[in-house]
Scaffold this motif. Structure first.
Motif, short mmCIF file in Angstrom:
data_model
loop_
_atom_site.label_atom_id
_atom_site.label_comp_id
_atom_site.label_asym_id
_atom_site.label_seq_id
_atom_site.Cartn_x
_atom_site.Cartn_y
_atom_site.Cartn_z
N VAL A 199 0.96 -0.85 -0.25
CA VAL A 199 -0.16 0.05 0.11
C VAL A 199 0.94 1.04 -0.08
CG1 VAL A 199 -1.77 1.39 1.11
CG2 VAL A 199 -2.25 -1.01 1.01
N ILE A 200 2.21 1.21 0.65
CA ILE A 200 2.46 2.69 0.62
C ILE A 200 2.96 2.83 -0.42
CG2 ILE A 200 5.20 2.69 1.84
CD1 ILE A 200 4.44 1.89 3.83
N PHE A 201 4.33 1.50 -1.65
CA PHE A 201 4.49 1.69 -2.78
C PHE A 201 2.76 1.86 -3.87
CE2 PHE A 201 8.23 -1.47 -1.56
CZ PHE A 201 8.52 0.07 -2.66
N LEU A 229 0.90 6.60 -6.75
CA LEU A 229 0.00 7.44 -6.87
C LEU A 229 0.31 8.90 -6.75
CD1 LEU A 229 -3.03 7.99 -7.83
CD2 LEU A 229 -3.31 8.07 -5.66
N ASN A 230 0.63 9.63 -5.48
CA ASN A 230 1.83 10.88 -5.78
C ASN A 230 2.24 11.15 -6.86
OD1 ASN A 230 0.28 10.35 -3.35
ND2 ASN A 230 1.52 10.38 -1.77
N ASP A 274 2.00 17.92 -10.60
CA ASP A 274 2.50 18.72 -10.56
C ASP A 274 3.91 18.27 -9.46
OD1 ASP A 274 0.95 18.10 -8.70
OD2 ASP A 274 0.41 20.13 -7.44
N SER A 275 3.84 17.13 -9.31
CA SER A 275 4.86 16.17 -8.26
C SER A 275 6.44 16.52 -9.11
CB SER A 275 4.58 14.79 -8.12
OG SER A 275 5.56 14.35 -7.53
N ASP A 283 2.35 14.08 2.47
CA ASP A 283 0.72 13.00 2.36
C ASP A 283 0.15 12.20 4.12
OD1 ASP A 283 -0.73 10.71 1.84
OD2 ASP A 283 0.23 10.64 -0.39
N LYS A 284 -0.69 12.99 4.08
CA LYS A 284 -0.48 12.78 5.77
C LYS A 284 -1.30 10.91 5.90
CE LYS A 284 -2.51 17.18 7.84
NZ LYS A 284 -3.45 17.14 8.25
N LEU A 285 -1.82 10.55 4.51
CA LEU A 285 -1.95 9.15 4.86
C LEU A 285 -0.65 8.58 4.49
CD1 LEU A 285 -3.87 6.74 4.28
CD2 LEU A 285 -4.50 7.71 1.99
N LEU A 286 -0.28 8.78 3.33
CA LEU A 286 1.32 8.38 3.50
C LEU A 286 2.44 7.66 4.85
CD1 LEU A 286 3.00 6.24 1.21
CD2 LEU A 286 4.19 8.38 0.70
N LEU A 287 1.87 8.99 5.41
CA LEU A 287 2.92 9.39 6.76
C LEU A 287 1.68 8.29 7.52
CD1 LEU A 287 3.30 13.15 7.44
CD2 LEU A 287 5.05 10.80 7.09
N VAL A 288 1.00 8.20 7.89
CA VAL A 288 -0.02 6.35 8.36
C VAL A 288 0.10 6.19 8.71
CG1 VAL A 288 -2.13 6.26 8.89
CG2 VAL A 288 -1.69 8.87 8.74
#
Length: 287
Positions: A241-243, A248-249, A254-255, A266-271
């Motif tokens: 999921v992290i990958f 996705l990010n 704009d990334s 990304d707060k969800l990624l940090l979670v």
């Protein structure tokens, strides 16, 4: 003083958290002497990394001035003169040398760890002067930097590194490096500062990114199975999921694909990363 602190790029020290992986996975997390050694080693490594960042900024000052975001860096913007930057860099080199000598003298860790540190500096100087202009070589040198962090941390706490963990970190580092190059290529104009981008193409980077991500997930799963801690298998889907979330990010238009920016914004990624740490901790130290 703030402009000199900005030159250190402390935010990028987050990459050096990999130094703590052997402490955590080597089951010595509650050995307070090892914790102290690891934090000391982390500080020394961070300062050494900042030396490399400053030298790179000095070498690329003219190119950085043409970049939309890098032009705001202290040297490129003119806040810090090149002469002052060299003096500051020399002070950091002296500090790193003194701290490394003290670590060996006080038996915090052996000279082998210092050799890994010197290797990191040399590899990055090669990257800065030559390697970043050569396609594939640039990504290889970046990946080697991540491996050195891992083995440096392992030497500090005297823990052996599993072959599967080595392969996981290597594949993951390749993925991060090519992801950054791919997004730089996607988002820049003809006047972009990196000449090496003209030697890459989007399809090549995209395909190889996802070969590496698949390889990293497989080798991580094999490491988890052979770790001796059955609970670590529950971290495998979290890693996937992290990958996926990271991928996705960086697919966003704009990334720029900078790993630290992608993670910290990304707060969800940090979670997900925090959840991974909790499951791994319980699997190794509680169950």
């Amino acid at each position: 003083m703030k402009k000199y602190v900005r030159m250190l790029r402390v935010k990028h020290w987050l990459k050096n958290v990999l130094i703590f992986a052997p402490l955590f996975f080597g089951e010595v997390l509650f050995d307070y002497a090892m914790i102290a050694k690891s934090f000391y080693a982390f500080l020394v490594f961070g300062l050494a990394a900042s030396v490399v960042y400053i030298i790179n900024d000095i070498n690329d000052v003219e190119k950085d001035r043409k970049h939309p975001t890098k032009c705001k860096r202290p040297i490129a913007s003119g806040e810090v003169s090149i002469k002052a930057a060299w003096v500051f860099c020399a002070v950091l080199v002296l500090l790193v040398a003194v701290m490394s000598f003290a670590a060996v003298f006080l038996d915090l860790y052996s000279y082998v760890a210092v050799i890994w540190l010197v290797a990191y500096i040399v590899i990055n100087l090669i990257y800065s002067k030559w390697g970043k202009h050569v396609p594939v070589v640039d990504v290889v040198l970046l990946a080697v930097g991540f491996l050195i962090r891992l083995y440096y941390g392992a030497q500090v706490v005297q823990v052996d590194i599993s072959a599967w963990l080595y392969l996981t970190v290597l594949a993951g580092a390749f993925y991060l490096g090519m992801g950054k190059r791919r997004n730089e290529l996607k988002n820049v104009s003809e006047g972009e500062t990196r000449a090496v981008l003209r030697k890459y193409n989007y399809a090549f980077l995209d395909k190889n990114m996802y070969v590496c991500i698949a390889f990293a997930e497989v080798t991580y799963a094999l490491w988890a199975m052979q770790s001796g801690h059955s609970g670590l298998m529950f971290t495998v889907p979290v890693v996937m999921v992290i990958f996926m979330k990271y991928s996705l990010n960086i697919e966003a238009d704009d990334s720029e694909g900078n790993p630290m920016d992608v993670l910290l914004e990304d707060k969800l990624l940090l979670v997900c990363v925090f959840l991974y740490a909790i499951i791994a901790f319980f699997s190794i130290y509680v169950l």
